[in-house]
Scaffold this motif. Sequence first.
Motif, mmCIF file in Angstrom:
data_model
loop_
_atom_site.group_PDB
_atom_site.id
_atom_site.type_symbol
_atom_site.label_atom_id
_atom_site.label_comp_id
_atom_site.label_asym_id
_atom_site.label_seq_id
_atom_site.Cartn_x
_atom_site.Cartn_y
_atom_site.Cartn_z
ATOM 1 N N PRO A 79 12.814 -12.314 -13.603
ATOM 2 C CA PRO A 79 14.165 -12.867 -13.706
ATOM 3 C C PRO A 79 15.248 -11.858 -13.372
ATOM 4 O O PRO A 79 15.041 -10.643 -13.467
ATOM 5 C CB PRO A 79 14.253 -13.326 -15.171
ATOM 6 N N ALA A 122 17.711 -11.170 -15.132
ATOM 7 C CA ALA A 122 18.027 -10.416 -16.349
ATOM 8 C C ALA A 122 17.227 -9.116 -16.428
ATOM 9 O O ALA A 122 17.754 -8.077 -16.857
ATOM 10 C CB ALA A 122 17.752 -11.274 -17.583
ATOM 11 N N MET A 159 24.419 -10.283 -20.221
ATOM 12 C CA MET A 159 23.201 -10.489 -21.009
ATOM 13 C C MET A 159 23.551 -10.899 -22.433
ATOM 14 O O MET A 159 24.612 -10.538 -22.955
ATOM 15 C CB MET A 159 22.402 -9.178 -21.073
ATOM 16 N N THR A 218 14.592 -16.806 -9.177
ATOM 17 C CA THR A 218 15.300 -17.546 -10.218
ATOM 18 C C THR A 218 16.197 -18.553 -9.515
ATOM 19 O O THR A 218 16.131 -18.682 -8.294
ATOM 20 C CB THR A 218 16.115 -16.588 -11.116
ATOM 21 N N GLU A 244 20.375 -18.569 -14.491
ATOM 22 C CA GLU A 244 20.876 -17.240 -14.845
ATOM 23 C C GLU A 244 22.225 -16.954 -14.152
ATOM 24 O O GLU A 244 22.332 -15.978 -13.414
ATOM 25 C CB GLU A 244 19.860 -16.167 -14.463
ATOM 26 N N ASP A 273 25.134 -15.756 -15.142
ATOM 27 C CA ASP A 273 25.797 -14.488 -15.478
ATOM 28 C C ASP A 273 24.997 -13.290 -14.984
ATOM 29 O O ASP A 273 25.565 -12.338 -14.434
ATOM 30 C CB ASP A 273 26.006 -14.386 -16.991
ATOM 31 N N ALA A 274 23.684 -13.318 -15.173
ATOM 32 C CA ALA A 274 22.841 -12.192 -14.759
ATOM 33 C C ALA A 274 22.889 -11.993 -13.252
ATOM 34 O O ALA A 274 22.833 -10.855 -12.759
ATOM 35 C CB ALA A 274 21.400 -12.415 -15.221
ATOM 36 N N TRP A 279 6.539 -14.697 -16.248
ATOM 37 C CA TRP A 279 7.627 -15.399 -15.590
ATOM 38 C C TRP A 279 7.139 -16.636 -14.843
ATOM 39 O O TRP A 279 7.802 -17.669 -14.838
ATOM 40 C CB TRP A 279 8.381 -14.457 -14.666
ATOM 41 N N ASN A 338 11.772 -12.468 -21.413
ATOM 42 C CA ASN A 338 11.602 -13.889 -21.095
ATOM 43 C C ASN A 338 11.595 -14.730 -22.364
ATOM 44 O O ASN A 338 12.211 -15.801 -22.429
ATOM 45 C CB ASN A 338 10.299 -14.113 -20.324
ATOM 46 N N LEU A 378 15.050 -15.203 -23.726
ATOM 47 C CA LEU A 378 15.801 -16.213 -22.974
ATOM 48 C C LEU A 378 15.342 -17.617 -23.342
ATOM 49 O O LEU A 378 16.157 -18.527 -23.517
ATOM 50 C CB LEU A 378 15.635 -15.966 -21.474
ATOM 51 N N TRP A 389 18.073 -20.546 -23.294
ATOM 52 C CA TRP A 389 17.745 -21.895 -22.807
ATOM 53 C C TRP A 389 17.353 -22.836 -23.944
ATOM 54 O O TRP A 389 17.383 -24.041 -23.780
ATOM 55 C CB TRP A 389 16.635 -21.817 -21.757
#
Length: 458
Positions: free
Chosen positions: A144, A146, A179, A227, A232, A234-235, A356, A381, A384, A389
């Motif tokens: 990811p 992130a 993050m 991804t 994601e 923002d990341a 992932w 992961n 998240l 999520w």
Amino acid sequence: MEKGGDERHILLVSFPGLGHINPTLEFAKRVVRLGVKVTFLTAKIALKSIPRSSPPLSGITFVGYSTDYGEGRKPVDDNVAHFMSEIQLRGSNKLSEMLSSSAASEEGGRQLPFSRLVYATLMPWAAEVARAHHVPATLLWLQPAAIFDIYHYYFNEGYDEEINQANNSSSWSIHLPGMPNLGRDDLPSFLVSKSKDFEYAIPLYKEHFTVLQSFDEGPPQDILVNTFESLEPDALKAIPQLNLIPIGPLVSLIQDNQNSSDYMEFLDSKPKGSVIYASFGSHTPLSVLQIHEIGQGLKTSGRPFLWVIRDTPNDESWVNYVGEMEKQGKIISWCSSQVDVLNHPSVGCFVSHCGWGSTLESLGCGVPMVCFPLWIDQMTNAKLVQDVWRIGVRVKKELQIEIVKGEEFKRCIEMVMMMGLEGEEMRKNAQNWKLLTQEAGKLGASSDLNLNVFINKL
């Protein structure tokens, strides 16, 4: 001038692990659909794991290089650092040979030269070889965004000293741009592990960012990331000096309706949403004690289960254990299509290591998760999944013995599958993410358009 589809040729370099081969191969298939030829380079030991398709994959040529590892000898049986150096040495030699041949072909017109090298995670040396041969190179980041950000802040932005304090306090936490707040157990394990077995990892990941910095000329570099934008947001935008391009999910969510495996027959016999599916990846060995604790959690849940256990003991006590457990569920050594299982209406929960690939498959199939992360990116992961999520819950280890007890697995399974508010929210969120994940992977959707833009630059 933009090259025509019949003139573009990508040399794709992948680490020889199943969790790397699968998304890299999915990337290759999507590139080929855009009219670009792909040569796929990895170690010969990994080529056997690539499924034979009928008809054969058109537009993809597979090339392998030899290593010290083969039948009966695995990297986990040996020194991992030696295996990594072996991959770099043999892989670099083969890659250099191929790029030299490509240059000669360009002059002589004998075959299609390489337009660009795309190198996947753990292969930073490939970019250096490409530069020596004056071939442009692009990183394909399989984890990811992130995780990429965390490593970037650690190696490039001066957060290393703060992160190195993570083991000093159980209440330690850090907030990095783009993050959520992260505790020690939310960081990639290589950054906080004290194990000598992982000493090779930090220099290897650091090399990724050293290579990127050495190429830092002109506009922000393109980094292809497994991804998608809504997953994601923002990341993906947290590092202005780099252009993180979401082209995922690099998993196939197409169900094989012809799958006649006995485990599919088992699922067919169970009510909707009743089955716990438990699987922990292809490279995550568990202790016998931990296996029995997982089994205890599955058994005391009172629900049917499908449990994938690799490298099982071959003795009478294990046979007896399996016989007892299969009064309630089914134990298999390998699942040929995890997407088929996750898409089955009887599956209501996925107990996973949070690799992932497995996480993306769970998102794409709308199955809530019980997270049992073990190492590398799996820790982040799981963070998240649970807190961003909100499609699952993470198990808690017994601090003194580093084991997750059976009653903890049972608690988390019940939280996900029972009719309480938390479980209902997770299942609702899982269905929402299913729609978003499947939409992102469609032709003409954001990730497909992003890949088109990248290909048109070749």
